[in-house]
Write an enzyme that holds these catalytic residues in place. Structure first.
Site, PDB file in Angstrom:
ATOM      1  N   ALA A  68      11.603  29.528  85.396  1.00 26.93           N
ATOM      2  CA  ALA A  68      12.533  29.843  86.478  1.00 26.93           C
ATOM      3  C   ALA A  68      13.947  29.766  85.913  1.00 26.93           C
ATOM      4  O   ALA A  68      14.168  29.152  84.870  1.00 26.93           O
ATOM      5  CB  ALA A  68      12.358  28.833  87.603  1.00 26.93           C
ATOM      6  N   GLU A  73       8.484  21.513  83.317  1.00 33.90           N
ATOM      7  CA  GLU A  73       9.300  21.185  84.502  1.00 33.90           C
ATOM      8  C   GLU A  73       9.637  19.708  84.618  1.00 33.90           C
ATOM      9  O   GLU A  73      10.722  19.336  85.072  1.00 33.90           O
ATOM     10  CB  GLU A  73       8.572  21.641  85.781  1.00 33.90           C
ATOM     11  CG  GLU A  73       8.567  23.145  86.007  1.00 33.90           C
ATOM     12  CD  GLU A  73       7.392  23.855  85.344  1.00 33.90           C
ATOM     13  OE1 GLU A  73       6.754  23.262  84.435  1.00 33.90           O
ATOM     14  OE2 GLU A  73       7.110  25.009  85.727  1.00 33.90           O
TER      15      GLU A  73
HETATM   16  C1  3H9 Z   1      10.468  26.280  86.212  1.00 34.79           C
HETATM   17  O1  3H9 Z   1      10.043  27.232  85.644  1.00 34.79           O
HETATM   18  C2  3H9 Z   1      10.107  25.895  87.626  1.00 34.79           C
HETATM   19  C3  3H9 Z   1       9.004  26.712  88.205  1.00 34.79           C
HETATM   20  O2  3H9 Z   1       7.764  26.120  87.950  1.00 34.79           O
HETATM   21  C4  3H9 Z   1       9.111  26.754  89.701  1.00 34.79           C
HETATM   22  C5  3H9 Z   1      10.357  27.369  90.282  1.00 34.79           C
HETATM   23  C6  3H9 Z   1      10.346  27.413  91.777  1.00 34.79           C
HETATM   24  N1  3H9 Z   1      16.968  29.089  82.913  1.00 34.79           N
HETATM   25  O3  3H9 Z   1      17.431  26.987  74.448  1.00 34.79           O
HETATM   26  P1  3H9 Z   1      18.145  28.173  73.922  1.00 34.79           P
HETATM   27  C7  3H9 Z   1      19.314  29.768  78.411  1.00 34.79           C
HETATM   28  S1  3H9 Z   1      11.582  25.240  85.467  1.00 34.79           S
HETATM   29  C8  3H9 Z   1      18.216  29.485  82.653  1.00 34.79           C
HETATM   30  O4  3H9 Z   1      19.424  27.962  73.207  1.00 34.79           O
HETATM   31  P2  3H9 Z   1      16.039  28.612  72.017  1.00 34.79           P
HETATM   32  C9  3H9 Z   1      20.000  28.637  77.681  1.00 34.79           C
HETATM   33  O5  3H9 Z   1      20.805  27.879  78.549  1.00 34.79           O
HETATM   34  C10 3H9 Z   1      11.967  25.994  83.930  1.00 34.79           C
HETATM   35  N2  3H9 Z   1      18.712  29.608  81.402  1.00 34.79           N
HETATM   36  O6  3H9 Z   1      17.187  29.078  73.006  1.00 34.79           O
HETATM   37  C11 3H9 Z   1      20.789  29.402  76.648  1.00 34.79           C
HETATM   38  O7  3H9 Z   1      21.930  29.922  77.296  1.00 34.79           O
HETATM   39  P3  3H9 Z   1      23.319  30.069  76.545  1.00 34.79           P
HETATM   40  C12 3H9 Z   1      10.939  25.670  82.944  1.00 34.79           C
HETATM   41  C13 3H9 Z   1      17.891  29.321  80.397  1.00 34.79           C
HETATM   42  O8  3H9 Z   1      15.577  29.842  71.337  1.00 34.79           O
HETATM   43  C14 3H9 Z   1      19.876  30.578  76.295  1.00 34.79           C
HETATM   44  O9  3H9 Z   1      18.984  30.711  77.412  1.00 34.79           O
HETATM   45  N3  3H9 Z   1      11.357  26.201  81.645  1.00 34.79           N
HETATM   46  C15 3H9 Z   1      16.570  28.902  80.590  1.00 34.79           C
HETATM   47  O10 3H9 Z   1      16.492  27.459  71.215  1.00 34.79           O
HETATM   48  C16 3H9 Z   1      19.060  30.370  75.044  1.00 34.79           C
HETATM   49  O11 3H9 Z   1      18.352  29.131  75.159  1.00 34.79           O
HETATM   50  C17 3H9 Z   1      12.010  25.453  80.765  1.00 34.79           C
HETATM   51  O12 3H9 Z   1      12.326  24.312  80.987  1.00 34.79           O
HETATM   52  C18 3H9 Z   1      16.114  28.794  81.924  1.00 34.79           C
HETATM   53  N4  3H9 Z   1      14.848  28.428  82.207  1.00 34.79           N
HETATM   54  O13 3H9 Z   1      14.876  28.056  72.945  1.00 34.79           O
HETATM   55  C19 3H9 Z   1      12.299  26.127  79.462  1.00 34.79           C
HETATM   56  N5  3H9 Z   1      16.004  28.665  79.394  1.00 34.79           N
HETATM   57  O14 3H9 Z   1      23.046  31.003  75.395  1.00 34.79           O
HETATM   58  C20 3H9 Z   1      13.712  25.934  79.060  1.00 34.79           C
HETATM   59  C21 3H9 Z   1      16.932  28.959  78.473  1.00 34.79           C
HETATM   60  O15 3H9 Z   1      24.248  30.585  77.592  1.00 34.79           O
HETATM   61  N6  3H9 Z   1      14.076  26.669  77.872  1.00 34.79           N
HETATM   62  N7  3H9 Z   1      18.074  29.337  79.057  1.00 34.79           N
HETATM   63  O16 3H9 Z   1      23.638  28.671  76.097  1.00 34.79           O
HETATM   64  C22 3H9 Z   1      13.717  26.291  76.633  1.00 34.79           C
HETATM   65  O17 3H9 Z   1      12.962  25.356  76.418  1.00 34.79           O
HETATM   66  C23 3H9 Z   1      14.324  27.067  75.497  1.00 34.79           C
HETATM   67  O18 3H9 Z   1      15.424  27.757  75.990  1.00 34.79           O
HETATM   68  C24 3H9 Z   1      13.380  28.072  74.803  1.00 34.79           C
HETATM   69  C25 3H9 Z   1      14.203  28.903  73.783  1.00 34.79           C
HETATM   70  C26 3H9 Z   1      12.270  27.321  74.070  1.00 34.79           C
HETATM   71  C27 3H9 Z   1      12.763  29.025  75.783  1.00 34.79           C
END
Ligand code: 3H9
Length: 698
Positions: A63, A125
């Protein structure tokens, strides 16, 4: 369908493509685009099966966390997932990269899942203080049972596509182009007349009801201690998956998600998530040209030097380790060997990896051997004269353009840099011990540090898998300045009536893994004693000074390593017990100042320690040592055990209320005006109705 989801039909397969860089987060436009596309495909008579795929490096990584804590525009994620699942035609998800959280839940809504063999899956999450809210708590256990589902949701850890396939979460693994494979799979399904296979109707995971219930009971006991609501609610929802009809389970998950989303813990964890990423954005990155770093030299093979060398070897850099003599070098190499041996025993690496990393290591006792490396990290003894000597030698041998990084916790890097002919190449890298494990790296920018050198440091930190934070030059940089304030607040309370045990217990109750006096005993009291002695000459005699630590050090009670510090340790033991002698020393210190001891509650101990940290943080911001409040928070939770779910000292002050904290600080001013007087920043923020968080966005 919109700018983030496209619709195309080929060979009677509707291909729905999500394109929302960088990680295809499921923001409003993706959700609505996907819902429209699914409805169109379901009603399109030329379509017989559906493929959901994503452009770029990853299937949706979840999300959109930026939308959390705000009213969510419809359609919400669980509606989209339910609509996918309800399709009258088979739906296939083709997964590459990281299918996380809501992304994984979209894939679970599909009837079949194909994954690139290199893909990873996860429900992270819980790390944001919430639970899967797109049906994950109901669909995963239907496929895997409760044990594996809870492992995923409570740890938040990612699993490989292979493991996901073993668990029955993925139907087929693909080497190569997963979108093409997904398309062929969807077309074959259509041609074979395959029917939809909704996950909500599957029951494989319920086959062993006793095991399911046992997993719930075991994990419920484990999460009972969590300070957050989400883990307990995850267990409740997974339990409900087997006990309640699917729709009721989904409703329960929805309510639990909403409860958690706006809790302080979830707000703090979201703050931590973005703070970590924001810290990597520093002004020097604009217009910088990175210097090439292919080889690294490490000078000094003590505990820090060895740990730093391992961090560099782990990232694949050839490392030249330099020590003064053969004996020192041998000890250093043995330390590195021992680190790898431990990793091997713990199963973190295999023997081939260990051998490959050790292959990259060469040792020398000659500085000249650093003449060809691109970056030297010096990690010699923390003493200006020693560092100056090493700097002079390095200045002679290092090639032009090579970077000289000094690993120091306190020393004046401006002064060090000015002792050599190329101060622009000098930067501070403050690693934390053990340097191969701890994620924090303070990158200290001195007055003359070239911007390319700073930018290169941030790029290197990413390769070393560190979290870099920019700091300016000051005694102790960000982390140790805050730590010093924390300890001083604690020392004042010690002198006024609290005991080390009470203070440590209060800070553990707040969420720190260990209290400040336990940390001192573990790290060695001599380190902070050396700093106090160094600062003694310049200390204003009018400032309140607590002598208890000095008295312990004068007796050689340096902490665990000496068997005695603030606590008493059995021979070789690590668990200290209260020491009557220490309590007597504290009493004498009080008596010498005519202090009548008084009682402190845990709440007051916490308020004073946190107030001191936030006030010191405000000073660091005013001095320009820290760029933004969230950087201070990042330093504290990655380097000093500050509980992440509290968000760091600056976020904690925001949550408590700036006026409340400022009033508390003011109420303590008389006790030590130089320490407790609120930094002017408090008034400035309060009068403008702002918070520290607003400064993060500036
Ligand atoms: C969820 O899904 C809830 C649902 O079950 C229910 C909902 C109702 N949202 O980390 P990076 C941005 S909860 C918004 O540097 P990497 C991040 O801020 C979610 N933005 O890249 C950054 O922005 P900026 C569950 C996001 O290659 C850019 O993307 N998911 C999100 O080192 C690049 O990110 C998670 O918790 C997001 N969800 O790693 C996963 N994710 O360039 C969270 C990333 O402006 N994400 N951004 O600074 C991660 O773990 C890592 O970003 C990922 C990539 C492994 C995907």
């Amino acid at each position: 369908m919109n700018e983030h989801v496209t619709y195309e039909v080929q060979d009677s397969v509707a291909v729905l493509t999500i394109a929302h860089p960088p990680v295809n987060a499921l923001s409003f436009s993706v959700r609505s685009g996907l819902l429209d596309a699914v409805e169109r495909a379901d009603s399109d008579p030329t379509v017989r099966s559906i493929l959901i795929r994503a452009e770029g490096r990853t299937f949706p990584a979840g999300a959109d966390v930026r939308e959390f804590g705000k009213p969510r525009a419809k359609p919400i994620l669980s509606t989209v997932v339910a609509r996918i699942e309800a399709c009258s035609k088979p739906v296939v998800a083709a997964v590459q990269g990281t299918a996380l959280g809501g992304g994984f839940e979209i894939a679970l809504g599909a009837h079949y899942r194909l994954a690139d063999r290199k893909a990873r899956f996860g429900l992270p999450e819980v790390g944001l203080g919430v639970l899967p809210g797109g049906g994950g708590t109901q669909r995963v256990p239907r496929l895997t049972g409760a044990g594996s589902a809870l492992d995923l949701m409570l740890s938040g850890k990612l699993i490989s596509a292979e493991k996901a396939s073993d668990l029955g979460l993925v139907d087929a693994l693909v080497d190569g182009d997963v979108a093409a494979a997904g398309f062929a799979f969807a077309r074959d399904l259509a041609q074979n007349g395959a029917k939809p296979r909704p996950t909500c109707e599957r029951r494989e995971g319920f086959a062993d009801a006793a095991a399911y219930t046992a997993a719930i009971t075991a994990r419920r006991a484990e999460v009972a201690k969590s300070p957050l609501d989400a883990p307990g609610k995850i267990v409740d929802c997974v339990e409900a998956a087997m006990l309640l009809p699917f729709e009721a389970g989904i409703a329960m998950e929805r309510a639990a998600f909403d409860d958690c989303e706006n809790s302080d813990g979830a707000r703090a964890l979201r703050h931590a998530f973005f703070a970590e990423r924001r810290a990597a954005k520093v002004p020097e990155l604009d217009g910088a040209t990175l210097r090439e770093v292919n080889t690294i030299g490490v000078v000094g093979a003590g505990t820090m030097g060895a740990g730093i060398a391992v961090a560099c070897l782990d990232a694949g850099f050839p490392v030249t380790l330099v020590e003064r003599d053969d004996e020192g070098l041998m000890r250093g190499v043995e330390k590195i060997d021992a680190i790898y041996e431990r990793s091997l025993v713990k199963g973190r690496i295999d023997a081939a990896t260990r051998d490959a990393r050790m292959e990259l290591l060469s040792g020398s006792t000659r500085m000249e051997d650093l003449g060809r490396v691109d970056l030297v990290i010096e990690a010699v003894f923390e003493e200006t004269s020693v560092k100056v000597g090493v700097f002079a030698q390095l200045d002679q041998v290092m090639k032009p353009g090579a970077i000289l990084a000094t690993n120091t916790s306190y020393l004046d890097i401006n002064a060090l840099a000015d002792t050599i002919s190329r101060p622009e190449d000098v930067v501070g890298y403050h690693f934390f011990s053990p340097a191969n494990i701890m994620k924090l790296l303070e990158i200290v920018v001195a007055d003359k540090t070239d911007l390319n050198v700073v930018a290169t440091g941030f790029a290197l930190a990413r390769k070393l898998r560190k979290v870099p934070v920019r700091a300016g030059v000051t005694d102790g940089f960000i982390g140790n300045r805050i730590l010093a304030a924390y300890r001083l607040a604690a020392d004042f309370m010690l002198e006024d009536g609290a005991t080390p045990t009470q203070i440590d217990a209060a800070m553990r109750a707040y969420g720190f893994p260990v209290g400040p006096y336990q940390v001192l005993d573990i790290a060695g009291l001599d380190i902070s004693w050396a700093r106090r002695k160094r600062l003694a000459e310049t200390r204003d005699p009018a400032h309140r000074y607590v002598t208890i630590g000095d008295t312990l050090c004068a007796r050689g009670w340096f902490g665990q390593k000496a068997g005695r510090g603030y606590y008493l340790y059995e021979a070789g033991g690590r668990v200290g017990r209260e020491d009557p002698e220490v309590l007597r020393i504290i009493s004498e210190a009080r008596a010498a100042k005519g202090i009548t001891p008084r009682a402190f509650t845990a709440e007051e101990i916490q308020a004073r320690c946190l107030g001191a940290m936030a006030n010191e943080g405000a000073r660091l911001l005013e001095e320009g040592v820290a760029l933004r409040p969230s950087d201070i928070d990042v330093v504290l939770f990655f380097g000093y055990g500050f509980p992440r779910w509290r968000g760091g000292p600056m976020m904690a002050a925001d949550l408590r209320g700036l006026l409340t904290v400022e009033n508390e600080l003011k109420s303590w001013v008389e006790e030590a005006p130089e320490f407790w007087t609120p930094a002017p920043l408090w008034d400035e923020l309060i009068k403008n109705g702002r918070h520290f968080a607003d400064m993060n966005e500036d």
